[in-house]
Design a protein around this motif. Structure first.
Motif, PDB file in Angstrom:
ATOM      1  N   UNK A  45      -4.241  23.343 -24.826  1.00  0.00           N
ATOM      2  CA  UNK A  45      -3.334  22.393 -24.154  1.00  0.00           C
ATOM      3  C   UNK A  45      -4.089  21.022 -23.893  1.00  0.00           C
ATOM      4  N   UNK A  46      -5.116  21.324 -23.361  1.00  0.00           N
ATOM      5  CA  UNK A  46      -5.661  19.937 -22.874  1.00  0.00           C
ATOM      6  C   UNK A  46      -6.311  18.955 -23.997  1.00  0.00           C
ATOM      7  N   UNK A  47      -6.621  19.795 -25.182  1.00  0.00           N
ATOM      8  CA  UNK A  47      -6.793  19.064 -26.326  1.00  0.00           C
ATOM      9  C   UNK A  47      -5.473  18.118 -27.012  1.00  0.00           C
ATOM     10  N   UNK A  48      -4.561  18.768 -26.633  1.00  0.00           N
ATOM     11  CA  UNK A  48      -3.190  18.128 -27.187  1.00  0.00           C
ATOM     12  C   UNK A  48      -2.819  16.980 -26.213  1.00  0.00           C
ATOM     13  N   UNK A  49      -2.822  17.431 -24.754  1.00  0.00           N
ATOM     14  CA  UNK A  49      -2.701  16.247 -23.887  1.00  0.00           C
ATOM     15  C   UNK A  49      -3.503  14.911 -24.092  1.00  0.00           C
ATOM     16  N   UNK A  50      -4.790  15.264 -24.621  1.00  0.00           N
ATOM     17  CA  UNK A  50      -5.678  14.200 -24.845  1.00  0.00           C
ATOM     18  C   UNK A  50      -5.407  13.389 -26.150  1.00  0.00           C
ATOM     19  N   UNK A  51      -4.469  14.057 -26.901  1.00  0.00           N
ATOM     20  CA  UNK A  51      -4.355  13.627 -28.283  1.00  0.00           C
ATOM     21  C   UNK A  51      -5.584  13.872 -29.330  1.00  0.00           C
ATOM     22  N   UNK A  52      -6.155  14.903 -28.897  1.00  0.00           N
ATOM     23  CA  UNK A  52      -7.176  15.248 -29.810  1.00  0.00           C
ATOM     24  C   UNK A  52      -6.536  16.335 -30.859  1.00  0.00           C
ATOM     25  N   UNK A  53      -5.567  17.020 -30.768  1.00  0.00           N
ATOM     26  CA  UNK A  53      -4.596  17.663 -31.315  1.00  0.00           C
ATOM     27  C   UNK A  53      -3.436  17.522 -31.382  1.00  0.00           C
ATOM     28  N   UNK A  54      -2.594  17.636 -32.525  1.00  0.00           N
ATOM     29  CA  UNK A  54      -1.003  17.498 -32.422  1.00  0.00           C
ATOM     30  C   UNK A  54      -0.477  18.616 -32.204  1.00  0.00           C
ATOM     31  N   UNK A  55       0.682  18.780 -31.580  1.00  0.00           N
ATOM     32  CA  UNK A  55       1.699  20.213 -31.454  1.00  0.00           C
ATOM     33  C   UNK A  55       2.107  20.431 -32.798  1.00  0.00           C
ATOM     34  N   UNK A  56       2.429  21.879 -32.994  1.00  0.00           N
ATOM     35  CA  UNK A  56       3.130  21.961 -34.187  1.00  0.00           C
ATOM     36  C   UNK A  56       4.655  21.659 -33.994  1.00  0.00           C
ATOM     37  N   UNK A  81      -8.574   9.571 -19.664  1.00  0.00           N
ATOM     38  CA  UNK A  81     -10.147   9.775 -19.745  1.00  0.00           C
ATOM     39  C   UNK A  81     -10.110  11.033 -19.673  1.00  0.00           C
ATOM     40  N   UNK A  82     -11.593  11.571 -20.191  1.00  0.00           N
ATOM     41  CA  UNK A  82     -11.712  12.930 -19.970  1.00  0.00           C
ATOM     42  C   UNK A  82     -13.313  13.122 -19.443  1.00  0.00           C
ATOM     43  N   UNK A  83     -13.234  14.336 -18.606  1.00  0.00           N
ATOM     44  CA  UNK A  83     -14.548  14.955 -17.886  1.00  0.00           C
ATOM     45  C   UNK A  83     -14.654  16.238 -18.873  1.00  0.00           C
ATOM     46  N   UNK A  84     -16.180  16.538 -19.153  1.00  0.00           N
ATOM     47  CA  UNK A  84     -16.451  17.750 -19.547  1.00  0.00           C
ATOM     48  C   UNK A  84     -17.383  18.515 -18.761  1.00  0.00           C
ATOM     49  N   UNK A 146     -21.538  10.456 -12.282  1.00  0.00           N
ATOM     50  CA  UNK A 146     -21.740   9.556 -13.452  1.00  0.00           C
ATOM     51  C   UNK A 146     -20.645   9.572 -14.374  1.00  0.00           C
ATOM     52  N   UNK A 147     -20.301  10.831 -14.777  1.00  0.00           N
ATOM     53  CA  UNK A 147     -19.122  11.362 -15.819  1.00  0.00           C
ATOM     54  C   UNK A 147     -17.737  10.517 -15.324  1.00  0.00           C
ATOM     55  N   UNK A 148     -17.523  11.223 -14.114  1.00  0.00           N
ATOM     56  CA  UNK A 148     -16.538  10.649 -13.209  1.00  0.00           C
ATOM     57  C   UNK A 148     -16.309   9.088 -13.283  1.00  0.00           C
ATOM     58  N   UNK A 149     -17.463   8.358 -12.890  1.00  0.00           N
ATOM     59  CA  UNK A 149     -17.388   6.788 -12.844  1.00  0.00           C
ATOM     60  C   UNK A 149     -17.280   6.261 -14.186  1.00  0.00           C
ATOM     61  N   UNK A 150     -17.634   6.809 -15.128  1.00  0.00           N
ATOM     62  CA  UNK A 150     -17.547   6.486 -16.695  1.00  0.00           C
ATOM     63  C   UNK A 150     -15.881   6.788 -16.991  1.00  0.00           C
ATOM     64  N   UNK A 158      -4.971   8.452 -16.005  1.00  0.00           N
ATOM     65  CA  UNK A 158      -4.686  10.044 -16.335  1.00  0.00           C
ATOM     66  C   UNK A 158      -6.170  10.464 -16.569  1.00  0.00           C
ATOM     67  N   UNK A 159      -6.606  11.348 -15.724  1.00  0.00           N
ATOM     68  CA  UNK A 159      -7.807  12.018 -15.858  1.00  0.00           C
ATOM     69  C   UNK A 159      -7.825  13.618 -16.317  1.00  0.00           C
ATOM     70  N   UNK A 160      -8.152  13.972 -17.455  1.00  0.00           N
ATOM     71  CA  UNK A 160      -8.320  15.333 -17.916  1.00  0.00           C
ATOM     72  C   UNK A 160      -9.681  15.865 -17.966  1.00  0.00           C
ATOM     73  N   UNK A 161      -9.871  17.086 -16.855  1.00  0.00           N
ATOM     74  CA  UNK A 161     -11.209  17.373 -16.935  1.00  0.00           C
ATOM     75  C   UNK A 161     -11.298  18.914 -17.284  1.00  0.00           C
ATOM     76  N   UNK A 162     -12.161  19.325 -18.049  1.00  0.00           N
ATOM     77  CA  UNK A 162     -12.192  20.583 -18.659  1.00  0.00           C
ATOM     78  C   UNK A 162     -13.222  21.313 -17.817  1.00  0.00           C
ATOM     79  N   UNK A 163     -13.050  22.218 -17.072  1.00  0.00           N
ATOM     80  CA  UNK A 163     -14.258  22.940 -16.474  1.00  0.00           C
ATOM     81  C   UNK A 163     -15.177  22.025 -15.902  1.00  0.00           C
ATOM     82  N   UNK A 164     -14.863  20.844 -15.000  1.00  0.00           N
ATOM     83  CA  UNK A 164     -15.864  19.959 -14.680  1.00  0.00           C
ATOM     84  C   UNK A 164     -16.789  20.452 -13.494  1.00  0.00           C
ATOM     85  N   UNK A 165     -16.542  21.754 -12.893  1.00  0.00           N
ATOM     86  CA  UNK A 165     -17.613  22.108 -12.273  1.00  0.00           C
ATOM     87  C   UNK A 165     -18.464  23.347 -12.730  1.00  0.00           C
TER      88      UNK A 165
END
Length: 217
Positions: A45-56, A81-84, A146-150, A158-165
């Motif tokens: 779902x996060x990848x689709x929100x980020x435009x990395x994948x398109x929904x069916x 923006x994404x944080x990993x 630093x990743x957040x600053x970037x 919009x910030x999408x964070x995938x398991x940032x902690x």
């Protein structure tokens, strides 16, 4: 606002829907968490929100603009923006060069980018003495700051964070979530976090639970 409307997704050569008619609104000014077990569809779902994948099927819109009609490279440069979990900093760039990179990619002059990057780093607690160091010479907590600053350097709201902690101890994890929550509450960012950590979810304003491809608020 990022809006997900009736989104379905399945992998190639598979009839099983990873996402099943998912709908949700993610608003500015709030820290929003998506929780659920591994394999439930959170990262997809996060990848689709980020435009990395398109929904069916279904639609994803940002402030009313449909991602299906947008230049997705430009969308990822300017509007989200994404944080990993693994920070994803460039190892051969210094701290300040990492933060400058998205700005320079968008045509900002290096001198102006460095001034803005310094302010962003200061805002997340990285002092000037560390700006010319390389990421490997800093702690995990510092690297995630630093990743957040970037992520802030592109001015995307919009910030999408995938398991940032996920790679941080409890103290640093809570500090990172505190920064993200402040960005939402004080600066109006729309922050969406995917996490397994229910303590982190408990610090969020809104919690969505993903289970077997279905999302419940």
């Amino acid at each position: 606002m990022l809006n997900i409307d009736n989104v379905c997704y399945s992998y190639k050569n598979s009839d099983r829907n990873v996402l099943k008619s998912v709908s949700a609104n993610f608003e500015g000014g709030k820290l929003q968490a998506i929780v659920g077990p591994s394999g439930s569809g959170k990262t997809t779902l996060l990848s689709i929100m980020a435009g990395l994948d398109r929904p069916k099927s279904g639609n994803v819109t940002i402030d009313g603009d449909d991602l299906a009609t947008m230049d997705l490279d430009k969308y990822r440069r300017e509007r989200i923006s994404m944080i990993f979990q693994a920070f994803q900093l460039f190892p051969l760039l210094t701290v300040i060069e990492n933060v400058c990179y998205p700005m320079e990619l968008n045509g900002v002059k290096r001198k102006d980018a460095q001034v803005h990057a310094s302010k962003l780093l200061e805002s997340v607690g990285i002092d000037e003495g560390k700006h010319k160091r390389y990421p490997a010479n800093l702690s995990g907590g510092e690297q995630q700051r630093i990743a957040i600053a970037r992520s802030l350097s592109s001015d995307a709201k919009i910030i999408l964070a995938d398991e940032p902690t996920g790679n941080l101890d409890r103290e640093n994890g809570e500090a990172v979530i505190g920064i993200l929550k402040k960005l939402a509450h004080e600066d109006g960012y729309c922050v969406v976090i995917v996490t397994h950590n229910l303590d982190i979810a408990g610090m969020s304003d809104v919690v969505f639970r993903m289970s077997d491809g279905e999302l419940v608020k």
